[in-house]
Design an enzyme around this catalytic site. Sequence first.
Site, PDB file in Angstrom:
ATOM      1  N   LYS A   1      18.883 -44.742  17.188  1.00 57.86           N
ATOM      2  CA  LYS A   1      19.160 -45.360  15.685  1.00 57.86           C
ATOM      3  C   LYS A   1      19.666 -46.407  15.735  1.00 57.86           C
ATOM      4  CE  LYS A   1      19.693 -40.574  14.232  1.00 57.86           C
ATOM      5  NZ  LYS A   1      20.377 -39.434  14.244  1.00 57.86           N
TER       6      LYS A   1
ATOM      7  N   LYS B   1      28.497 -45.505  25.165  1.00 56.22           N
ATOM      8  CA  LYS B   1      28.820 -45.714  23.672  1.00 56.22           C
ATOM      9  C   LYS B   1      30.184 -46.658  23.727  1.00 56.22           C
ATOM     10  CE  LYS B   1      26.376 -42.774  20.663  1.00 56.22           C
ATOM     11  NZ  LYS B   1      26.625 -41.685  19.774  1.00 56.22           N
TER      12      LYS B   1
ATOM     13  N   LYS C   1      16.821 -45.566  25.966  1.00 57.85           N
ATOM     14  CA  LYS C   1      16.331 -44.605  24.861  1.00 57.85           C
ATOM     15  C   LYS C   1      15.834 -45.069  23.355  1.00 57.85           C
ATOM     16  CE  LYS C   1      19.484 -42.121  23.185  1.00 57.85           C
ATOM     17  NZ  LYS C   1      20.855 -41.087  23.113  1.00 57.85           N
TER      18      LYS C   1
HETATM   19  P1  TYM Z   1      21.276 -36.878  17.527  1.00 52.17           P
HETATM   20  O1  TYM Z   1      21.603 -37.038  16.105  1.00 52.17           O
HETATM   21  O2  TYM Z   1      21.474 -38.350  18.346  1.00 52.17           O
HETATM   22  O3  TYM Z   1      19.770 -36.661  17.817  1.00 52.17           O
HETATM   23  C1  TYM Z   1      19.006 -35.329  17.309  1.00 52.17           C
HETATM   24  C2  TYM Z   1      18.060 -34.792  18.426  1.00 52.17           C
HETATM   25  O4  TYM Z   1      17.212 -35.786  18.698  1.00 52.17           O
HETATM   26  C3  TYM Z   1      17.121 -35.992  20.134  1.00 52.17           C
HETATM   27  N1  TYM Z   1      16.795 -37.229  20.519  1.00 52.17           N
HETATM   28  C4  TYM Z   1      15.906 -37.673  21.120  1.00 52.17           C
HETATM   29  N2  TYM Z   1      14.794 -36.999  21.698  1.00 52.17           N
HETATM   30  C5  TYM Z   1      13.965 -37.686  22.663  1.00 52.17           C
HETATM   31  N3  TYM Z   1      13.870 -38.952  22.728  1.00 52.17           N
HETATM   32  C6  TYM Z   1      14.951 -39.585  22.042  1.00 52.17           C
HETATM   33  N4  TYM Z   1      14.804 -41.087  22.231  1.00 52.17           N
HETATM   34  C7  TYM Z   1      15.867 -39.109  21.194  1.00 52.17           C
HETATM   35  N5  TYM Z   1      16.873 -39.640  20.648  1.00 52.17           N
HETATM   36  C8  TYM Z   1      17.381 -38.544  19.952  1.00 52.17           C
HETATM   37  C9  TYM Z   1      18.444 -35.547  20.589  1.00 52.17           C
HETATM   38  O5  TYM Z   1      18.491 -35.139  21.743  1.00 52.17           O
HETATM   39  C10 TYM Z   1      19.029 -34.368  19.638  1.00 52.17           C
HETATM   40  O6  TYM Z   1      18.364 -33.276  19.864  1.00 52.17           O
HETATM   41  N6  TYM Z   1      25.262 -34.603  19.295  1.00 52.17           N
HETATM   42  C11 TYM Z   1      24.200 -34.418  19.026  1.00 52.17           C
HETATM   43  C12 TYM Z   1      23.993 -33.482  17.433  1.00 52.17           C
HETATM   44  C13 TYM Z   1      24.606 -32.228  17.484  1.00 52.17           C
HETATM   45  C14 TYM Z   1      23.957 -31.065  17.925  1.00 52.17           C
HETATM   46  C15 TYM Z   1      25.090 -30.026  17.789  1.00 52.17           C
HETATM   47  C16 TYM Z   1      22.711 -31.038  18.399  1.00 52.17           C
HETATM   48  C17 TYM Z   1      25.966 -31.990  17.210  1.00 52.17           C
HETATM   49  N7  TYM Z   1      26.211 -30.741  17.185  1.00 52.17           N
HETATM   50  C18 TYM Z   1      24.782 -28.812  18.327  1.00 52.17           C
HETATM   51  C19 TYM Z   1      22.710 -29.367  18.918  1.00 52.17           C
HETATM   52  C20 TYM Z   1      23.478 -28.385  18.954  1.00 52.17           C
HETATM   53  C21 TYM Z   1      23.355 -35.802  18.242  1.00 52.17           C
HETATM   54  O7  TYM Z   1      24.009 -36.655  18.377  1.00 52.17           O
HETATM   55  O8  TYM Z   1      22.200 -35.750  18.204  1.00 52.17           O
END
Ligand code: TYM
Length: 330
Positions: free
Chosen positions: A196, A111, A193
């Site tokens: 968003k 990032k 990947k």
């Molecule tokens: P975030 O908001 O980017 O994504 C949410 C969830 O979606 C999954 N994901 C994907 N899975 C498969 N293919 C993709 N292209 C893809 N893009 C996103 C992510 O792996 C995630 O499970 N840091 C985390 C949010 C978070 C979190 C936590 C998660 C904050 N605290 C505690 C678990 C436990 C994040 O930015 O996810």
Amino acid sequence: MKRIFSGMQPTGNLHLGNYLGALKNWVKLQDDYECYYCVVDLHALTLPQDPATLRKAIREVACAYIAAGIDTNKSTLCVQSCMPAHTELSWLLSTLTPLGWMNRMTQFKDKAGKNRDLQLLGLYSYPILMAADILIYQASHVPVGEDQKQHLELTRDVAIAFNNRYGAYFTIPEPLIMGEAARIMSLRDGAKKMSKSDTSDYSRINLTDDADTIMLKIRKAKTDPEPLPDTLEDLAKRPEAQNLVSIYAAMADRPLEGVLREHAGETFSTFKKDLADLTIAKLVPITNRMRELMADPAEIDAILAKGAEKANALTQKHLKEIKERVGLWV
Ligand code: TYM
């Protein structure tokens, strides 16, 4: 009962990667675990956000959870900033985390790009807040997509560091990275990947897209000119083809091999039509339900208030125990 914690950031639209990589699995886990599903709004602040848009996005993500099948009688839905124990623990954990561990985080490097000095401290330290999210619940399992694996490893390391320093307290959480869809790729580039933040809307299918848009995006998805192969080995050599077959398998809840067996030899124009029909059949009801839920914000807000009450009771109890161990004034 084993406990689950997981969350999504309310930044932009949720997309097919979020749904297949995480949300769909969350729904399946509800009967076997005590589940806390959180909208991690503090994490969203690692990038600039417009306040009114952020507030709406928080509600929208909560609606997406319910529309996708999270049952609020079984699982607790909450918004991260309503539970102050997350951020308090985050500070305590930061005092146990060597910079070397943080410097290894590939997501930050990706990032930040070349302009590392201009990046904000929050973007750098975000994995510690994520560790606190998980550990403050004493969660045993964390269902996430593949991209969060390294953050889960850091969470485990920090929990072990705390336990070594202050005596065994934290449960060491296990990541649950499930199925064919743990890493859904961009529809425009099989090496990137689905995300968003991609500037091209054609790179992803949003949970708010209508049937025509889904059809168009799948039709325009990048592929090579060859028909579908008949072995997993051959499929693995073609990233765009593999991505579309993986999406199909995850949508249909079937193993990759079975999908290949059925569709081997087909042209991608035929396969894409089937994939679009399947995606529309699964996603459009979710989108419609989301729209209905968004029309009654008072109901969602009440669900989130009830969730925060339950989550605060648990996290404040744990925080008090943690502070006592650390020697803070409680
Ligand atoms: P975030 O908001 O980017 O994504 C949410 C969830 O979606 C999954 N994901 C994907 N899975 C498969 N293919 C993709 N292209 C893809 N893009 C996103 C992510 O792996 C995630 O499970 N840091 C985390 C949010 C978070 C979190 C936590 C998660 C904050 N605290 C505690 C678990 C436990 C994040 O930015 O996810």
